[in-house]
Design an enzyme around this catalytic site. Structure first.
Site, PDB file in Angstrom:
ATOM      1  N   THR A  30      -6.469   1.631  11.144  1.00 27.71           N
ATOM      2  CA  THR A  30      -6.724   1.983   9.878  1.00 27.71           C
ATOM      3  C   THR A  30      -7.121   0.702   8.611  1.00 27.71           C
ATOM      4  O   THR A  30      -7.516   1.151   7.787  1.00 27.71           O
ATOM      5  CB  THR A  30      -5.592   2.748   9.240  1.00 27.71           C
ATOM      6  OG1 THR A  30      -4.383   1.869   9.412  1.00 27.71           O
ATOM      7  CG2 THR A  30      -5.046   4.019   9.693  1.00 27.71           C
TER       8      THR A  30
ATOM      9  N   HIS B 141       3.269   1.876  10.946  1.00 22.90           N
ATOM     10  CA  HIS B 141       2.191   1.466  12.094  1.00 22.90           C
ATOM     11  C   HIS B 141       2.292   2.691  13.052  1.00 22.90           C
ATOM     12  O   HIS B 141       1.317   2.910  13.808  1.00 22.90           O
ATOM     13  CB  HIS B 141       2.508   0.304  12.751  1.00 22.90           C
ATOM     14  CG  HIS B 141       2.418  -0.784  11.874  1.00 22.90           C
ATOM     15  ND1 HIS B 141       1.529  -1.296  10.936  1.00 22.90           N
ATOM     16  CD2 HIS B 141       3.433  -1.859  11.952  1.00 22.90           C
ATOM     17  CE1 HIS B 141       1.845  -2.416  10.504  1.00 22.90           C
ATOM     18  NE2 HIS B 141       3.040  -2.865  11.086  1.00 22.90           N
TER      19      HIS B 141
ATOM     20  N   SER C 156       1.483  -5.775   3.004  1.00 26.79           N
ATOM     21  CA  SER C 156       2.922  -5.638   3.111  1.00 26.79           C
ATOM     22  C   SER C 156       3.505  -6.776   2.206  1.00 26.79           C
ATOM     23  O   SER C 156       4.422  -7.620   2.459  1.00 26.79           O
ATOM     24  CB  SER C 156       3.241  -5.837   4.488  1.00 26.79           C
ATOM     25  OG  SER C 156       2.247  -6.875   5.231  1.00 26.79           O
TER      26      SER C 156
ATOM     27  N   HIS D  15       5.240  -6.640   7.687  1.00 26.47           N
ATOM     28  CA  HIS D  15       4.590  -7.944   8.290  1.00 26.47           C
ATOM     29  C   HIS D  15       4.922  -8.864   6.909  1.00 26.47           C
ATOM     30  O   HIS D  15       4.101  -9.540   6.519  1.00 26.47           O
ATOM     31  CB  HIS D  15       3.459  -8.144   8.835  1.00 26.47           C
ATOM     32  CG  HIS D  15       3.405  -7.192  10.067  1.00 26.47           C
ATOM     33  ND1 HIS D  15       2.215  -6.644  10.353  1.00 26.47           N
ATOM     34  CD2 HIS D  15       4.376  -7.250  10.943  1.00 26.47           C
ATOM     35  CE1 HIS D  15       2.566  -6.312  11.787  1.00 26.47           C
ATOM     36  NE2 HIS D  15       3.675  -6.494  11.836  1.00 26.47           N
TER      37      HIS D  15
ATOM     38  N   CYS E 284       0.782  -1.331   0.050  1.00 30.99           N
ATOM     39  CA  CYS E 284       0.002   0.077   0.098  1.00 30.99           C
ATOM     40  C   CYS E 284       1.022   1.249   0.210  1.00 30.99           C
ATOM     41  O   CYS E 284       2.037   1.053   0.251  1.00 30.99           O
ATOM     42  CB  CYS E 284      -0.885   0.094   1.313  1.00 30.99           C
ATOM     43  SG  CYS E 284      -0.051   0.155   2.881  1.00 30.99           S
TER      44      CYS E 284
ATOM     45  N   CYS F 162       2.730   6.045   8.442  1.00 31.19           N
ATOM     46  CA  CYS F 162       2.121   6.544   7.352  1.00 31.19           C
ATOM     47  C   CYS F 162       0.975   7.723   7.689  1.00 31.19           C
ATOM     48  O   CYS F 162       0.556   8.057   9.114  1.00 31.19           O
ATOM     49  CB  CYS F 162       0.944   5.476   7.114  1.00 31.19           C
ATOM     50  SG  CYS F 162      -0.188   5.577   6.022  1.00 31.19           S
TER      51      CYS F 162
ATOM     52  N   HIS G 112      -1.691  -5.281  17.711  1.00 30.00           N
ATOM     53  CA  HIS G 112      -1.305  -4.722  16.585  1.00 30.00           C
ATOM     54  C   HIS G 112      -0.420  -3.379  17.019  1.00 30.00           C
ATOM     55  O   HIS G 112      -0.791  -2.844  17.704  1.00 30.00           O
ATOM     56  CB  HIS G 112      -2.393  -4.438  15.653  1.00 30.00           C
ATOM     57  CG  HIS G 112      -1.812  -4.071  14.153  1.00 30.00           C
ATOM     58  ND1 HIS G 112      -1.311  -2.751  13.913  1.00 30.00           N
ATOM     59  CD2 HIS G 112      -1.692  -4.779  13.010  1.00 30.00           C
ATOM     60  CE1 HIS G 112      -0.875  -2.956  12.677  1.00 30.00           C
ATOM     61  NE2 HIS G 112      -1.083  -4.168  12.430  1.00 30.00           N
TER      62      HIS G 112
ATOM     63  N   GLU H 192       0.132  -0.597  15.399  1.00 32.64           N
ATOM     64  CA  GLU H 192      -0.822   0.706  15.248  1.00 32.64           C
ATOM     65  C   GLU H 192      -1.649   0.903  16.293  1.00 32.64           C
ATOM     66  O   GLU H 192      -1.999   1.916  16.778  1.00 32.64           O
ATOM     67  CB  GLU H 192      -1.589   0.425  13.848  1.00 32.64           C
ATOM     68  CG  GLU H 192      -2.326   1.814  13.609  1.00 32.64           C
ATOM     69  CD  GLU H 192      -3.456   1.661  12.389  1.00 32.64           C
ATOM     70  OE1 GLU H 192      -2.803   1.266  11.397  1.00 32.64           O
ATOM     71  OE2 GLU H 192      -4.450   2.254  12.564  1.00 32.64           O
TER      72      GLU H 192
ATOM     73  N   SER I 154       0.604 -10.930   9.206  1.00 34.94           N
ATOM     74  CA  SER I 154       0.140  -9.412   8.657  1.00 34.94           C
ATOM     75  C   SER I 154      -1.523  -9.601   9.122  1.00 34.94           C
ATOM     76  O   SER I 154      -2.091 -10.646   8.403  1.00 34.94           O
ATOM     77  CB  SER I 154       0.368  -9.667   7.292  1.00 34.94           C
ATOM     78  OG  SER I 154      -0.637  -8.721   6.723  1.00 34.94           O
TER      79      SER I 154
END
Ligand code: SF4
Length: 275
Positions: free
Chosen positions: A158, A74, A257, A40, A12, A96, A124, A126, A214
């Protein structure tokens, strides 16, 4: 066998940006560290390590202020960022921009006195970072969440899927008098899920490519699996020929990823399979 490969798959925007920033850092600086694996994807991270990007999990491993540290897409908790600054290391912040936006919303909710609920996976990175911005007056959403506060702010991870987010909002709403929602689900996530679903509807089986570690790949796999037989593979090595007996159409998608080369290898392999 006809192969349908999702256009919205693979790296992404945020991951591409983080990799570009890491590569630039490698050219410019001597000792480059990534705080946690940059993405990941085990194979890709191993390649980066060969190129000289070392992974650390704990900033106490940074003994020298000459070091360069990359913050991955993240993001991290503000307290860790402050500690890094205090250490005097060179910081390359590859958070990001869309994750940064979510962090700022969380911070704003906290300042406005809302109890912050983050909807996402508790382990996670993030989500851990977002919680750091929310402070103590916060929680991660869970089915039986007990709220001691009636005024809450809700922010999703996200890469969360909309269905999961709607469900969380619906569950929380009867428990509160005020709810402020920031929809921080990334467009790339939405397009990826939509396209994977459209492909899953027209094929016999789905292959979802990406690291088993991931979260967004695993979610894509679970979504595809609820429509058609699906397999989560990390690379072409995981494919078993017997999956394709009698299969006329196969769909392929990949997490945020997953490098393009790994997707291309799977497509090439499938082109040569006789069913
Ligand atoms: S999925 Fe979206 S928010 Fe997450 S890193 Fe990629 S572009 Fe950024």
């Amino acid at each position: 066998m006809k192969i349908y490969c999702a256009r919205h798959s693979g790296f992404c925007f945020g991951v591409k940006r983080a990799i570009r920033m890491a590569m630039d850092a490698m050219q410019k600086y001597k000792s480059v560290y990534s705080l946690g694996p940059l993405i990941h994807n085990r194979d890709f991270v191993a390649e980066l390590e060969k190129k000289g990007i070392r992974i650390i999990e704990d900033i106490n491993e940074l003994k020298n202020s000459d070091y360069t540290v990359i913050i991955r897409s993240h993001g991290i908790k503000p307290t860790i960022l402050a500690k890094l600054k205090k250490k005097g290391v060179n910081i390359i912040d590859a958070t990001c921009p869309k994750v940064r936006r979510a962090q700022l919303y969380v911070e704003k909710l906290k300042q406005e006195g809302y109890f912050v609920v983050i909807v996402g996976e508790k382990d996670h990175p993030e989500v851990r970072g977002l919680l750091g911005y929310a402070g103590e007056n916060s929680a991660i959403y869970s089915e039986g969440i007990e709220l001691k506060h009636r005024k809450i702010g809700v922010v999703p991870q996200t890469t969360l899927d909309f269905e999961h987010f709607y469900h969380a909002v619906k569950t929380l709403l009867p428990k509160v008098t005020e709810m402020k929602i920031y929809n921080t689900i990334c467009d790339e996530t939405i397009l990826r899920i939509k396209e994977a679903l459209a492909i899953a509807r027209k094929v016999d089986i789905m292959l979802v490519i990406g690291g088993k570690n991931s979260a967004n790949t695993t979610r894509l796999y679970q979504i595809c699996k609820s429509f058609k037989p699906a397999y989560h593979i990390e690379s072409v090595k995981d494919i078993k020929k017997n999956w394709f007996k009698g299969v006329k159409r196969v769909g392929i998608t990949a997490g945020a990823s997953t490098p393009d080369e790994q997707i291309a290898k799977v497509v090439n392999y499938l082109k040569n399979i006789k069913t």
